[in-house]
Design an enzyme around this catalytic site. Structure first.
Site, short mmCIF file in Angstrom:
data_model
loop_
_atom_site.label_atom_id
_atom_site.label_comp_id
_atom_site.label_asym_id
_atom_site.label_seq_id
_atom_site.Cartn_x
_atom_site.Cartn_y
_atom_site.Cartn_z
N LYS B 90 0.86 -1.19 0.00
CA LYS B 90 0.00 0.00 0.00
C LYS B 90 0.89 1.23 0.00
O LYS B 90 1.93 1.25 0.69
CB LYS B 90 -0.89 -0.05 1.25
CG LYS B 90 -1.97 1.00 1.31
CD LYS B 90 -2.85 0.76 2.54
CE LYS B 90 -4.00 1.72 2.64
NZ LYS B 90 -4.86 1.44 3.82
N SER B 165 -9.81 1.30 2.64
CA SER B 165 -8.91 2.10 1.83
C SER B 165 -7.83 1.28 1.10
O SER B 165 -7.22 1.79 0.16
CB SER B 165 -8.22 3.15 2.70
OG SER B 165 -7.39 2.53 3.66
N SER B 189 -9.90 -1.15 6.82
CA SER B 189 -9.28 -0.86 5.52
C SER B 189 -8.52 -2.03 4.90
O SER B 189 -8.14 -1.95 3.73
CB SER B 189 -8.33 0.33 5.64
OG SER B 189 -9.06 1.52 5.57
#
Lengths: 102, 513
Positions: B90, B165, B189
């Site tokens: 990420k 996310s 997330s």
């Protein structure tokens, strides 16, 4: 209404975010809606309940040894800065309106 | 020995890759070329990557192949847990030699000066870094629609969001571009996008994985964890990244080997698994998710577990507590973006104050600005006592709820998300979007670990559904025991985490960017 547009303007100033009129109005609407959704917090009977600021209670901090270690290279750090001069970060004047011609 | 085709590559597990390289069936170089082919062929459709670090991956692969070529009986090559495994991160995790943007304009040109501990440990274990993955800007969101660099598309249906996310990490794994990925989870997330994309996603107990080098959102809530296409793959990554780090004072050592057969093959016979009847009656929970969750519960019972109803009476306040604590911590953490030391800087400001204000207004997207301003307001004098302090008191009640629930069970099962993946733009209102995390965020508040496991397709939308397995704090091994047992049931029914090539290569029907 929890917040007026003037309140939102003051928050924008405090958080250092420049918002224009339309943005302020939209933010005022959104923030009031979100704050309304937080109301359950204000309706709880919390007398005598201690707060938990950290999710894992009762554990001790992990610390590294107190030994000097090399830090980041100064030039590498400055290469990430928008502007630098003589090994330092360069900024416009802190006071006044004269900084436009850096 | 030889090249891997795209379809062969997409099927490989962590163990397949490691064992295949050890047995000289293929080289790490073959794996990395197959992975880069997958990026090329599939990511133009999925858009999970913000940056591809192909050269670094090739070098790491060459290093493994050289070590194996030089191997002797006296000097074994010592392959790590993730040897030759394509992994991506990420984009809120620092990796030296790459950018770290948090999918924000304000960090668009930021170069990582050091490597986050979780990333470094993945690479030390032999992982091949393919690059950096898309996310909601600063991890504020549940759909990856707030990324400043465009949406990520759900590999199962390109007209739908991948969740968020960690939308990039979930989509890259589901598309078969990488074998595993790392995400971060502040309110769901990792788990919610894992459920939307049909993969396994694990948020460890707070403290199990170091956050050093990961850009902070809500420091008392954030935790790093892996995503993969099987429980065993996720377990292998946990074994590589977990444990104490002198650079993160909250990190803890847990004496568990997650990939151990004794754990993943232990079964659930005699285990007590709790469920929350109130959760299954919640407004907004779709029928198909409820039915899938109940079927998973029935499967656990058939495997010999005992289902126990438990109550979490204060969980209903978790959403409000989260949207007080999260923005307050984000407001504090995001004050560091000052346009002076790094990050976007507005041109020709008259003075420093104007430079701050214009840079932050132009560099941050609308959801970031909303949360920063909300946090600032909630921490202001007078308001603090109305929201922030009570939210931390409510946190005490929620944490106690879980502790009490775990007195009568070893793990809990809940839905992961109230619904399957939604269409782009379908949820436009911020407060409705916040409901996406209703089942996941209570354990960020309480600190417990939770794993989202795919349990087949919803009977209405035909899209992946996930259930969440939660364990007591620091007893995350119990989560893996349950998840592995349940996964075996669904594997027997032909459920897979890999999105079919035809859905990824389908033409997009929408006009999303």
């Amino acid at each position: 209404m929890y917040l007026s547009e003037d309140d939102v303007r003051a928050i924008a100033t405090y958080t250092r975010i420049a918002l224009d009129g339309d943005e302020l109005r939209a933010m005022c609407r959104d923030l009031n809606q979100i704050i309304e959704s937080l109301r359950p917090i204000t309706e709880y009977d919390l007398a005598g309940v201690a707060p938990t600021f950290h999710p894992i209670a009762g554990l001790s901090n992990v610390m590294r040894d107190d030994q000097p270690l090399p830090g980041l290279e100064r030039q590498a750090v400055l290469d990430n800065a928008p502007e630098s001069l003589d090994g330092q970060f360069r900024i416009p004047p802190i006071l006044g309106d004269e900084g436009g011609d850096r | 020995m030889g090249q891997l085709t795209l379809s062969e590559y997409r099927q490989l597990s962590v163990a397949d890759i490691r064992d295949g390289i050890a047995a000289r069936q293929f080289l790490a170089a073959d794996v990395v070329e197959a992975a880069l082919t997958a990026v090329e062929a599939l990511d133009c459709q999925v858009h999970s990557f913000l940056e591809v670090t192909g050269e670094a991956a090739r070098q790491a692969a060459a290093h493994i192949d050289q070590a194996l070529a030089a191997e002797t009986a006296a000097q074994p090559a010592g392959l790590g847990t993730l040897a030759g495994v394509p992994i991506a991160f990420k984009d809120n995790m620092n990796l030296e030699g790459s950018h770290t943007t948090c999918a924000s304009r304000i960090l668009e040109n930021y170069h990582s000066l050091y490597t986050a501990t979780c990333v470094a440990r993945s690479l030390e274990a032999g992982g091949l870094s393919l690059g950096k993955l898309n996310m909601d800007e600063f991890a504020f969101g549940s759909s990856t629609e707030t990324s400043a660099f465009g949406c990520t598309f759900n590999p199962w249906d390109l007209e739908r969001v991948p969740g968020g996310s960690s939308g990039g990490p979930a989509a890259a794994v589901a598309a078969g571009i990488v074998t595993v990925s790392l995400g971060s989870d502040t309110g769901g997330s990792i788990r919610q996008p894992a459920s939307f994309c049909g993969v396994v996603g694990f948020k460890p107990t707070y403290g199990l994985v170091s956050r050093y080098g990961v850009v902070a959102f809500g420091s008392s809530l954030d935790q790093v964890g892996p995503l993969g296409r099987s429980v065993a793959d996720v377990a292998a990554v946990m074994d590589a990244i977990g444990g104490r780090d002198p650079l993160d004072c909250t990190s803890q050592h847990l004496d568990v080997k997650f990939v151990a057969k004794e754990l993943l093959e232990a079964g659930v016979q005699g285990m007590r698994i709790g469920y929350v009847p109130d959760f299954l009656e919640l407004d907004g929970l779709t029928g198909e998710v409820k039915r899938a969750c109940e079927a998973a519960m029935a499967n656990l019972e058939a495997l010999g577990a005992q289902l126990v109803p438990v109550e979490l009476p204060n969980a209903k306040a978790a959403l409000a507590a989260y949207y007080v604590i999260g923005p307050c911590e984000a407001f504090s953490n995001l004050s560091r973006f000052d346009s002076v030391r790094y990050g976007y800087c507005a041109e020709a400001a008259a003075n420093l104050g104007q430079q701050y204000e214009q840079s932050r207004a132009q560099g941050f997207g609308p959801e970031v600005i909303r949360r920063v301003m909300l946090g600032s307001y909630l921490l202001s004098a007078g308001v603090y006592d109305t929201y922030y302090y009570p939210a931390q008191q409510v946190r005490t009640l929620i944490t106690a709820d879980y502790a009490r629930a775990f007195e009568c069970c070893e793990a809990l099962i809940t839905p992961t998300s109230p619904r399957t993946a939604f269409r782009f733009g379908e949820i436009a209102d911020p407060t409705s979007m916040y409901l996406s995390d209703i089942f996941t965020l209570p354990i960020n508040i309480a600190g417990n670990g939770g794993l989202s496991l795919p349990v087949g397709m919803g009977d209405e939308t035909g899209l992946p559904v996930g259930v969440q397995i939660i364990g007591p704090q620091f007893k995350d091994d119990q989560i893996f025991r349950v998840a592995a047992a349940l996964e075996a049931v669904y594997a027997g029914q032909g459920s897979v985490s890999l999105a079919p090539l035809e859905s990824i290569l389908a033409k997009t029907g929408g006009d999303v960017q």
